[in-house]
Design a protein around this motif. Structure first.
Motif, PDB file in Angstrom:
ATOM      1  N   HIS A   7       0.718  -1.288   0.175  1.00  0.00           N
ATOM      2  CA  HIS A   7      -0.006   0.053   0.139  1.00  0.00           C
ATOM      3  C   HIS A   7       0.634   1.221   0.233  1.00  0.00           C
ATOM      4  O   HIS A   7       2.037   1.176  -0.030  1.00  0.00           O
ATOM      5  CB  HIS A   7      -0.552  -0.178   0.840  1.00  0.00           C
ATOM      6  CG  HIS A   7      -0.224  -0.104   2.239  1.00  0.00           C
ATOM      7  ND1 HIS A   7      -0.229  -0.871   3.070  1.00  0.00           N
ATOM      8  CD2 HIS A   7       0.302   1.483   3.708  1.00  0.00           C
ATOM      9  CE1 HIS A   7       0.631  -0.516   4.796  1.00  0.00           C
ATOM     10  NE2 HIS A   7       0.229   0.260   4.325  1.00  0.00           N
ATOM     11  N   GLU A  54      -4.273   3.689   1.737  1.00  0.00           N
ATOM     12  CA  GLU A  54      -3.836   3.274   2.822  1.00  0.00           C
ATOM     13  C   GLU A  54      -4.879   4.779   3.709  1.00  0.00           C
ATOM     14  O   GLU A  54      -3.388   5.733   3.877  1.00  0.00           O
ATOM     15  CB  GLU A  54      -3.426   3.001   3.227  1.00  0.00           C
ATOM     16  CG  GLU A  54      -2.961   3.503   5.321  1.00  0.00           C
ATOM     17  CD  GLU A  54      -2.218   2.261   5.637  1.00  0.00           C
ATOM     18  OE1 GLU A  54      -1.822   1.180   6.289  1.00  0.00           O
ATOM     19  OE2 GLU A  54      -1.223   2.968   6.247  1.00  0.00           O
ATOM     20  N   HIS A  78       3.947   6.980   3.397  1.00  0.00           N
ATOM     21  CA  HIS A  78       5.285   6.054   2.943  1.00  0.00           C
ATOM     22  C   HIS A  78       3.921   4.951   2.340  1.00  0.00           C
ATOM     23  O   HIS A  78       3.371   4.910   1.674  1.00  0.00           O
ATOM     24  CB  HIS A  78       5.012   5.157   4.982  1.00  0.00           C
ATOM     25  CG  HIS A  78       3.588   4.762   5.395  1.00  0.00           C
ATOM     26  ND1 HIS A  78       2.826   5.289   5.633  1.00  0.00           N
ATOM     27  CD2 HIS A  78       3.081   3.240   5.182  1.00  0.00           C
ATOM     28  CE1 HIS A  78       1.889   4.144   6.456  1.00  0.00           C
ATOM     29  NE2 HIS A  78       1.675   3.248   5.482  1.00  0.00           N
ATOM     30  N   ALA A  80       4.260   1.040   1.062  1.00  0.00           N
ATOM     31  CA  ALA A  80       4.416  -0.224   2.089  1.00  0.00           C
ATOM     32  C   ALA A  80       4.733  -1.282   1.106  1.00  0.00           C
ATOM     33  O   ALA A  80       4.145  -1.618   0.266  1.00  0.00           O
ATOM     34  CB  ALA A  80       3.103  -0.773   3.239  1.00  0.00           C
ATOM     35  N   PHE A 116       8.274  -0.504  10.549  1.00  0.00           N
ATOM     36  CA  PHE A 116       9.117   0.946  10.169  1.00  0.00           C
ATOM     37  C   PHE A 116      10.204   1.318   9.667  1.00  0.00           C
ATOM     38  O   PHE A 116      11.052   1.085  10.678  1.00  0.00           O
ATOM     39  CB  PHE A 116       8.021   2.206   9.958  1.00  0.00           C
ATOM     40  CG  PHE A 116       6.406   2.168  10.258  1.00  0.00           C
ATOM     41  CD1 PHE A 116       6.417   2.995   8.989  1.00  0.00           C
ATOM     42  CD2 PHE A 116       5.986   2.011  10.604  1.00  0.00           C
ATOM     43  CE1 PHE A 116       4.966   3.073   8.630  1.00  0.00           C
ATOM     44  CE2 PHE A 116       4.390   1.854  10.359  1.00  0.00           C
ATOM     45  CZ  PHE A 116       3.554   2.618   9.377  1.00  0.00           C
ATOM     46  N   GLU A 128       7.587   0.763   5.476  1.00  0.00           N
ATOM     47  CA  GLU A 128       7.254   0.680   5.484  1.00  0.00           C
ATOM     48  C   GLU A 128       7.054  -0.975   5.274  1.00  0.00           C
ATOM     49  O   GLU A 128       7.137  -1.180   3.831  1.00  0.00           O
ATOM     50  CB  GLU A 128       5.713   0.502   6.068  1.00  0.00           C
ATOM     51  CG  GLU A 128       4.223  -0.410   6.862  1.00  0.00           C
ATOM     52  CD  GLU A 128       3.212  -0.143   6.696  1.00  0.00           C
ATOM     53  OE1 GLU A 128       2.780   1.412   6.754  1.00  0.00           O
ATOM     54  OE2 GLU A 128       2.448  -1.142   7.263  1.00  0.00           O
TER      55      GLU A 128
HETATM   56 CO    CO Z   1       0.527   1.656   5.721  1.00  0.00          CO
END
Ligand code: CO
Length: 136
Positions: A7, A54, A78, A80, A116, A128
């Motif tokens: 994500h 997300e 971020h 991931a 993370f 992440e």
């Molecule tokens: Co996340």
């Protein structure tokens, strides 16, 4: 080691408004919504291919996401990457020079296990690693 984006995390001030943008305007399916008390945020997952967007909104201003928005405004927070074994991936990433923010994996959204990494060790991008729970 990294094989799939799970994500993209996006910080938003108003979760309902952001869901309307991603679901109603962009046409993504809303697949999950959850209050994460430990992180003082409410999150929503929308499906895109076999990954997700997300959305994260702060429960109060003096929280990680609240401070992020105060500092940088809404936007990308971020990236991931999905891994099959979070403990193995954490060991390998550390050995490769990535600096974990968390010493141990912790429980993330939808019962996933996450770690993370500090942006100073990942080219300026908060990164992440996520091991999705068995059902996802
Ligand atoms: Co996340």
């Amino acid at each position: 080691m990294f094989t799939r984006i799970d994500h993209i995390g996006i910080a938003v001030a108003d979760l309902d408004q952001a869901i309307r943008l991603y679901r109603d305007t962009m046409g993504m399916r809303l697949s999950h919504r959850e209050v994460v008390d430990s992180q003082a945020l409410e999150a929503a997952l929308l499906d895109i291919g076999d990954g997700h967007i997300e959305l994260m909104s702060p429960l109060y201003e003096d929280s990680v996401i609240g401070k992020f928005i105060a500092r940088k405004g809404e936007g990308m927070h971020h990236v991931a990457y999905a891994v099959p074994d979070i403990n193995l991936a954490l060991r390998e990433a550390k050995a490769a020079g990535m600096e974990p923010i968390d010493a141990e994996p912790r429980i993330g959204i939808r019962q996933s296990k996450v770690v993370f990494f500090h942006p100073r060790s990942t080219g300026g991008v908060l990164t992440e690693l996520v091991q999705p729970s068995e059902e996802h």
